[in-house]
Design an enzyme around this catalytic site. Structure first.
Site, PDB file in Angstrom:
ATOM      1  CB  SER A  39       4.370   5.935   3.960  1.00  0.00           C
ATOM      2  OG  SER A  39       5.337   5.092   4.261  1.00  0.00           O
ATOM      3  CB  SER A  98       1.923   4.705  -0.098  1.00  0.00           C
ATOM      4  OG  SER A  98       2.258   3.300  -0.130  1.00  0.00           O
ATOM      5  CD  GLU A 109       2.413  -0.420   2.501  1.00  0.00           C
ATOM      6  OE1 GLU A 109       2.948   0.298   3.034  1.00  0.00           O
ATOM      7  OE2 GLU A 109       1.767  -1.304   2.675  1.00  0.00           O
ATOM      8  CG  ASP A 163       7.084   4.126   0.879  1.00  0.00           C
ATOM      9  OD1 ASP A 163       8.061   3.653   1.523  1.00  0.00           O
ATOM     10  OD2 ASP A 163       5.990   4.062   1.565  1.00  0.00           O
TER      11      ASP A 163
END
Length: 525
Positions: A112, A175, A334, A380
């Site tokens: 990620s 991320s 996310e 991702d």
């Protein structure tokens, strides 16, 4: 073959050799140059922007949703689990979709951190690094400012936009970190982690510290997620009674409050506190709802102190859509729990989490105006989940056999992982496979049931297949087709006219004519 045909064949051969030579060079050194990735994206932007002659609005607002580990196989399985094979999730209804190649500079399968670096900074990097130049390897202690990459959050802030994010992960992990931090190692979430990596904490700031005191993180209007342990010192406990992990004696939560003195700033830890907010009276909102990652949606019971992602997204948008934010906003969301469920080989939890994610996205979509908002949903990294065999449409994907093995005569399930901890649940050394249906029946809680993994690992690995990108809004069509993952960041910048992308897409890149001229020189000199 006539003479002209012979010349065509020779030119074709020379072209193949030239391109092949260039490919070798890319593998050798060009991918370690950040400008290589930027030029590649700008070329594609220049090509795609000429696909339409229609007037297209600028994306005043930007929403980027990321389902970590939400591979296409995951979405397919989640459709059945959440309504049927012909179920359609809210993010799948967006007008455009494409496939993003996810490899890192040094790894065919991303994590990620390097994936987030790609789609948030526009440059591909090395495995485990956060917003660092591709010349930086994981664990290096050097923090050369020239090798720190800027993200879409920085570009949005410079354009006067309000910025914030919500996550089911630690706010310092995955991320999320690439939004605001630069770190040679994604594991350096607190100062103790940096020291354990052999680096000087005075010169290498940890990710949590960068969120509170960094030039980007300190400007965020809203931060919602988990991970209190990285913000508290070892001598203090959080509301769960567990001690913090910082060894520098800093309480970064208190430091955030102090840094916002004079502003209307609120720190919260429970869903009840979130629900009682009057966001019109708050300038900055910081919510840490768990010591670590937030629990799976399937584990959030009535009366839980943890808010659902849909509620975090709702309040995030209330914070960002205020009238005073005249230049618009950037919201990043996310859901890392999809990936974590896969890591545990628990597909039911992963599929339930996709529904949780889709509901949050649907909420945001309903609160947005597609005329001036670019909406993106993507994963991702991939997963190693597969859907083998030919199960009947009427069968239960998770609890019935998809077929029978011709080798050992035992049934096999319609879901399996390539790697993970469930290997030992379904296999025995010396005797081979167990009957998977009997294994499932021995676990009464369906949510905790696993499916077989082929390779034993403490945690399942990520997958390296292309990420699926869904998009609607201004210039969303540019995210159709196939492209490198870093192209997403450049599309966002172009669509919203941040970081000088609007006037730079045609001038800061090599034109096709220039490339052909260079190729001609290479062939005939």
């Amino acid at each position: 073959m006539n003479r002209w045909g012979a010349w065509e064949a020779l030119l074709s051969l020379l072209l193949i050799l030239a391109v092949g030579s260039s490919w070798i060079q890319v593998e050798g050194h060009e991918e370690h140059d950040a400008h290589y990735w930027k030029h590649m994206a700008h070329e594609l932007l220049y090509e795609k922007k000429d696909y339409t002659m229609q007037k297209i609005n600028i994306a005043k607002n930007i929403m980027v949703f990321v389902g970590a580990g939400m591979s296409q196989t995951t979405v397919t399985g989640a459709r059945y689990y959440n309504g049927g094979d012909n179920e359609t999730f809210a993010f799948e209804r967006l007008k455009w979709s494409g496939n993003a190649r996810t490899y890192c500079v040094d790894s065919r399968v991303p994590d990620s951190a390097c994936a987030g670096t790609a789609f948030l900074t526009g440059v591909k990097s090395n495995l485990g690094t956060v917003a660092m130049d591709p010349t930086v390897r994981r664990g290096e202690c050097a923090m050369d400012p020239a090798k720190q990459l800027a993200s879409i959050a920085k570009w949005a802030l410079e354009a006067g936009k309000a910025v914030g994010f919500a996550t089911t992960s630690r706010v310092t992990s995955g991320s999320n970190a690439a939004l605001y931090a630069n770190s040679p190692d994604s594991r350096w979430e607190n100062d103790a982690d940096v020291g354990a990596g052999g680096c000087n904490t005075a010169t290498v700031p940890d990710i949590a510290h960068q969120l509170i005191h960094g030039d980007i993180g300190k400007q965020f209007k809203v931060i919602l997620g988990g991970g209190r342990k990285h913000f508290l010192p070892t001598v203090e406990t959080d509301p769960s009674g567990q001690r913090g992990q910082r060894t520098d004696s800093k309480n970064l939560i208190n430091e955030w409050k102090q840094s916002k003195a004079g502003a209307n700033a609120t720190y919260i830890t429970t869903v009840n506190e979130l629900a009682s907010l009057d966001t019109s009276k708050i300038d900055y909102l910081f919510g840490l709802f768990d010591y670590d990652h937030l629990p799976f949606s399937a584990d959030i019971a009535n009366g839980s102190v943890t808010p659902a992602l849909v509620r975090m997204v709702h309040y995030s948008l209330e914070m960002l859509q205020k009238k005073e934010h005249t230049n618009g906003y950037l919201l990043f969301v996310e859901d890392g729990n999809i990936r974590r469920a896969h890591g545990q080989n628990k597909p039911r939890k992963a599929f339930d989490q996709v529904r949780h994610y889709a509901n949050a996205f649907n909420m945001a979509h309903m609160m947005a105006n597609e005329q001036n908002t670019l909406l993106i949903s993507m994963n991702d990294v991939g997963s190693t989940l597969s859907l083998p065999g030919y199960p009947a449409r009427s069968s239960d994907l998770l609890d019935t056999a998809a077929g029978t093995s011709s080798a050992d005569g035992l049934p096999y399930l319609g879901l399996t992982y390539a790697t993970g901890p469930a290997y030992s649940t379904y296999y025995r050394t010396g005797s081979g496979r167990l009957d998977p249906l009997e294994v499932l029946q021995s676990v009464p809680n369906g949510l905790e049931r696993t499916c077989p993994a082929l390779v034993p690992m403490a945690e399942g690995a990520d997958g390296g297949e292309d990420a699926t990108v869904y998009a609607s809004g201004p210039w969303a069509f540019m995210l159709s087709g196939g492209y490198e993952q870093h192209f997403v960041a450049h599309t966002i910048a172009f669509a919203s006219c941040i970081d000088g992308a609007c006037d730079g897409a045609a001038t800061l890149v090599l034109s096709t004519a220039t490339m052909m001229a260079a190729l001609g020189v290479r062939l005939f000199v």
